[in-house]
Design a protein around this motif. Structure first.
Motif, short mmCIF file in Angstrom:
data_model
loop_
_atom_site.label_atom_id
_atom_site.label_comp_id
_atom_site.label_asym_id
_atom_site.label_seq_id
_atom_site.Cartn_x
_atom_site.Cartn_y
_atom_site.Cartn_z
N GLN A 70 -53.09 -40.60 6.01
CA GLN A 70 -54.64 -40.35 5.43
C GLN A 70 -55.15 -41.12 4.30
OE1 GLN A 70 -54.27 -35.93 5.27
NE2 GLN A 70 -54.94 -35.87 7.40
N GLU A 71 -54.27 -41.50 3.33
CA GLU A 71 -54.56 -41.95 2.03
C GLU A 71 -53.71 -43.30 1.91
OE1 GLU A 71 -53.75 -39.33 -1.14
OE2 GLU A 71 -54.77 -37.32 -0.26
N ARG A 72 -54.21 -44.25 2.75
CA ARG A 72 -53.61 -45.67 2.40
C ARG A 72 -54.53 -46.56 2.01
NH1 ARG A 72 -49.02 -46.30 4.98
NH2 ARG A 72 -49.15 -48.50 5.27
N LYS A 73 -54.17 -47.52 0.93
CA LYS A 73 -55.03 -48.31 0.43
C LYS A 73 -54.30 -49.64 -0.08
CE LYS A 73 -58.20 -48.75 -3.66
NZ LYS A 73 -58.70 -48.19 -4.64
N ILE A 74 -54.87 -50.57 0.49
CA ILE A 74 -53.98 -52.05 0.27
C ILE A 74 -54.41 -52.28 -1.19
CG2 ILE A 74 -55.72 -53.58 1.24
CD1 ILE A 74 -53.23 -54.85 2.58
N GLU A 75 -53.60 -52.99 -1.95
CA GLU A 75 -54.02 -53.00 -3.30
C GLU A 75 -54.41 -54.68 -3.70
OE1 GLU A 75 -50.56 -52.29 -5.85
OE2 GLU A 75 -50.65 -49.92 -5.00
N ASN A 76 -53.60 -55.42 -2.88
CA ASN A 76 -53.97 -57.06 -3.07
C ASN A 76 -54.26 -57.41 -1.73
OD1 ASN A 76 -52.72 -56.67 -5.61
ND2 ASN A 76 -50.78 -57.22 -4.86
N GLU A 77 -55.08 -58.38 -1.84
CA GLU A 77 -55.67 -59.32 -0.74
C GLU A 77 -54.50 -60.19 0.13
OE1 GLU A 77 -58.57 -59.99 2.26
OE2 GLU A 77 -58.64 -58.64 0.40
N GLN A 395 -41.68 -50.51 19.63
CA GLN A 395 -42.89 -50.22 18.58
C GLN A 395 -42.58 -48.95 17.89
OE1 GLN A 395 -46.73 -50.49 20.26
NE2 GLN A 395 -46.08 -52.20 21.77
N ALA A 396 -43.17 -49.09 16.51
CA ALA A 396 -42.82 -47.80 15.66
C ALA A 396 -44.21 -47.54 15.07
CB ALA A 396 -41.95 -48.29 14.62
N ALA A 397 -44.38 -46.36 14.63
CA ALA A 397 -45.44 -45.83 14.13
C ALA A 397 -45.19 -45.10 12.77
CB ALA A 397 -46.80 -45.19 14.85
N LEU A 398 -46.23 -44.53 11.79
CA LEU A 398 -45.97 -43.95 10.95
C LEU A 398 -45.50 -42.55 11.32
CD1 LEU A 398 -48.70 -44.77 8.11
CD2 LEU A 398 -46.19 -45.32 7.93
N ALA A 399 -44.43 -41.98 10.78
CA ALA A 399 -44.15 -40.57 11.06
C ALA A 399 -44.96 -39.42 11.00
CB ALA A 399 -42.86 -39.97 10.19
N GLY A 400 -45.98 -39.90 10.13
CA GLY A 400 -47.12 -38.77 10.07
C GLY A 400 -48.08 -38.96 10.94
N GLN A 401 -48.20 -40.02 11.79
CA GLN A 401 -49.24 -39.89 12.67
C GLN A 401 -48.45 -38.83 14.23
OE1 GLN A 401 -49.28 -44.65 12.84
NE2 GLN A 401 -50.68 -43.84 14.46
N PHE A 402 -47.30 -38.86 14.12
CA PHE A 402 -46.78 -37.85 15.09
C PHE A 402 -47.02 -36.56 14.68
CE2 PHE A 402 -44.66 -41.93 15.72
CZ PHE A 402 -44.50 -41.93 17.23
#
Length: 505
Positions: A70-77, A395-402
Motif C-alpha cells: 500500500q505504501e510503495r514509493k520509488i526514490e530515484n528515477e 512468478q512471484a508477487a509481494l506477500a502482502g498481495q496475498f
C-alpha cells in the motif's frame, strides 16, 4: 433409566416386544425423511462472531507485509533499461555479432588478445569475438551457445540487457523458460543461406512476435560471403518484409521491423558501430538501430510481479536472476512464489554490471534469504523440498498481495490461439510454455480454425501445418495466467505450435 429399573416389580409380566414396537413407531414419527433436507439454521445477524485470535507479533508482521503493497514509493528515477533477446540459426553468428559490438563499445584490446590466443588453441580462430559472450568452457569447445547468456552493455544513456539464446535445436527449450518479456527481438541470419533456412527463419519470427516484442531487428550477417551485393540484400529484405507481414497478420500484432546488413567478422566494414563504405545502402548501423529502441512502458504504481529466470547459491547465499514484469523491487520486499509455497526476502539488488541498486525495474540479480516466519494462509515452515519446487519461469508477487487477496490468477485449463507448425489433433501431449512457465499439457479439443481471416467455430478433428486454430489445453498443474501470455507447445526436439493465451478456467 433402563427397562429393569422402571419395571422392577413386575418384570416377568412386561411385554418387551410391544414396548420395542412402540419406540420404533415414535422414532419413525419424529424422524425427518432422507429426501427432505434439514432446515438450515441461519445465524442471528445481531450476533457478531468472536474475532480470530492472532498474536501481536503475527499481526504486526501481517500489517508490515500489507504496508509493503500500500505504501510503495520509488526514490530515484531508474535508468532506461531495454531488454533484448537474440535468436538465430546455429551458424548465423549471433555471438560473433554482439561479441564484436561489445568489443567496439568497450575497446578492450587486452581481452581481445587473450581471446584470440584461446580461439587459436581450440583451433577455432573465427570464434574470438563469440568468446566475449560464450564464456562456458563447453560452449567454447563445441562452438555453439548452449545456455541463454545474459550480459549488459551501455550505449549512450541506455543500458541494454542482452539475452543471447542458443541457435542449436537441442537447446531451444532454454529460450522459452529463460526469457520473460523482452522489449526488442533480434534475429540474426546468414545472407548466403536465406533461401535454404527460410522455414526456420519464419519459425523464429513467429517466436519473436509471440514474445510480444515492441521491435524486431533482423541482422543479415556475413554480407562479405555474397560480396556485399546490394541486389541480393534487397531481395532478402523484400522476402523478410513479406514473411513478417504474414506472421504479424496471424497474431494481429503491430511490431516495428528494421533490417540491418552486417559482416561481423570484418574488422572495418562490419556496419556495427560505424557505417560501412561497402554497405552504403544500409539504413542504419546496428548501434543506431539499438539506440532508437524504446523500453516497454511499465507502471511503477502497480505492486511488483517478478519472473524468476534462474537461481544459484554461492558461499551459503541464495541468488535469483529475475525480470520485473510490473512495478519495482526494493530491499526488504517479501515475495511469495506462486507455485511453490515459498516466501523470500530481498536483501540486495544488483544489475548485470554488478552495481548495487536501491530499486529495480527490469532485469536484475537478487540476493535473497528464505523468509521462514509463518505468514497466515501462505506457509508455516521452510524445507529444502520447497526450494526444489522453484522452477525457472516461476512468478512471484509481494506477500502482502496475498494477504489482501489480490494475488496472481492461476488455472490449469487454458484456451489459446495457436499457429500450427505441424499437424495437431486432440489427445496429443506436449511440453507447454505459458509465458516462461513449463508445464505438461494435453490438447483437449480444437474448436475453431481461421479461414479467410475469420475464425470458423466448430470442433475439428485435426489442424494442418500453418493453420491458425483455437485449442483447449488441459495442464497437469496450475500456472499463472494473463491474457496475451505467449503459449508455445514443444515436442521432443521441435516447436509444434506458437500463439497467445486467450482465456482460462
Amino acid at each position: 433409566m433402563t427397562y429393569y429399573d422402571e419395571f422392577s416389580d413386575d418384570i416377568d409380566d412386561f411385554d418387551f416386544a410391544a414396548e420395542a414396537k412402540r419406540k420404533r413407531e415414535k422414532s419413525k414419527k419424529n424422524s425427518v425423511p432422507k429426501s427432505v433436507p434439514k432446515q438450515q439454521v441461519l445465524p442471528d445477524k445481531s450476533v457478531i462472531p468472536p474475532p480470530k485470535v492472532v498474536s501481536n507479533s503475527a499481526q504486526k508482521l501481517q500489517d508490515e507485509l500489507i504496508q509493503q503493497v500500500q505504501e510503495r514509493k520509488i526514490e530515484n528515477e531508474p535508468q532506461i533499461c531495454i531488454n533484448c533477446i537474440t535468436v538465430g540459426n546455429v551458424d548465423a553468428g549471433k555471438s560473433t555479432i554482439f561479441g564484436h559490438l561489445v568489443h567496439l563499445l568497450s575497446n578492450e584490446t587486452r581481452s581481445l588478445e587473450k581471446l584470440e590466443k584461446l580461439s587459436d588453441q581450440l583451433n577455432k580462430p573465427s570464434f574470438k569475438y563469440a568468446y566475449f559472450l560464450d564464456t562456458n568452457q563447453q560452449e567454447r569447445e563445441r562452438g555453439v551457445t548452449i545456455a541463454v547468456n545474459s550480459y549488459s552493455m551501455q550505449i549512450e544513456d541506455k543500458l541494454f540487457v542482452m539475452q543471447d539464446c542458443p541457435g542449436h535445436q537441442d537447446f531451444s527449450d532454454q529460450i522459452q523458460k529463460s526469457v520473460a518479456e523482452p522489449d526488442v527481438g533480434i534475429l540474426a541470419l546468414e545472407a548466403g543461406q536465406f533461401q535454404r533456412l527460410q522455414k526456420k527463419i519464419e519459425e523464429q519470427l513467429r517466436m519473436l512476435v509471440a514474445f510480444n516484442v515492441l521491435k524486431v531487428i533482423v541482422v543479415v550477417n556475413k554480407m562479405d560471403t555474397i560480396g556485399f551485393d546490394q541486389q541480393q540484400f534487397n531481395a532478402i529484405r523484400r522476402s523478410l518484409i513479406k514473411l513478417f507481414q504474414q506472421v504479424q497478420k496471424t497474431f494481429g500484432s503491430n511490431i516495428q521491423l528494421e533490417i540491418i546488413p552486417c559482416a561481423a567478422m570484418d574488422e572495418i566494414d562490419n556496419n556495427l558501430v560505424e557505417s560501412s563504405q561497402k554497405m552504403l545502402f544500409a539504413e542504419a548501423t546496428l548501434k543506431q538501430s539499438l539506440i532508437n529502441c524504446k523500453p516497454r512502458p511499465k507502471s511503477l504504481e502497480k505492486p511488483p510481479v517478478i519472473s524468476i529466470l534462474d537461481f544459484s547459491s554461492s558461499e551459503g547465499k541464495l541468488y535469483f536472476t529475475a525480470n520485473v514484469l510490473e512495478g519495482f523491487i526494493q530491499q526488504k520486499d517479501v515475495f511469495y512464489i506462486q507455485n511453490s509455497l515459498l516466501a523470500f526476502q530481498v536483501t540486495q539488488i544488483q544489475d548485470f554490471q554488478l552495481n548495487n541498486l536501491q530499486n529495480a525495474v527490469g532485469f536484475c540479480r537478487l540476493q535473497v534469504q528464505i523468509f521462514d516466519k509463518p505468514i497466515q494462509g501462505l506457509m508455516s515452515s521452510f524445507s529444502v523440498d520447497l526450494l526444489q519446487k522453484v522452477k525457472s519461469g516461476s512468478q512471484a508477487a509481494l506477500a502482502g498481495q496475498f494477504l489482501l487477496q489480490t494475488q496472481l490468477k492461476m488455472a490449469n485449463r487454458l484456451r489459446a490461439q495457436l499457429v500450427a507448425c505441424e499437424q495437431l489433433y486432440p489427445g496429443q501431449n506436449f511440453d507447454a510454455y505459458v509465458f516462461n512457465q513449463k508445464i505438461d499439457c494435453r490438447i483437449r479439443k480444437i474448436d475453431a480454425i481461421l479461414e479467410n481471416d475469420k475464425l470458423m467455430e466448430g470442433v475439428k478433428d485435426f489442424a494442418s501445418e500453418n493453420d491458425v486454430v483455437v485449442v483447449d489445453l488441459v495442464c497437469d498443474e496450475k500456472v499463472v495466467v494473463k491474457e496475451g501470455y505467449r503459449v508455445v507447445l514443444r515436442g521432443q526436439m521441435n516447436t509444434v505450435a506458437v500463439g497467445v493465451l486467450k482465456a482460462w478456467n
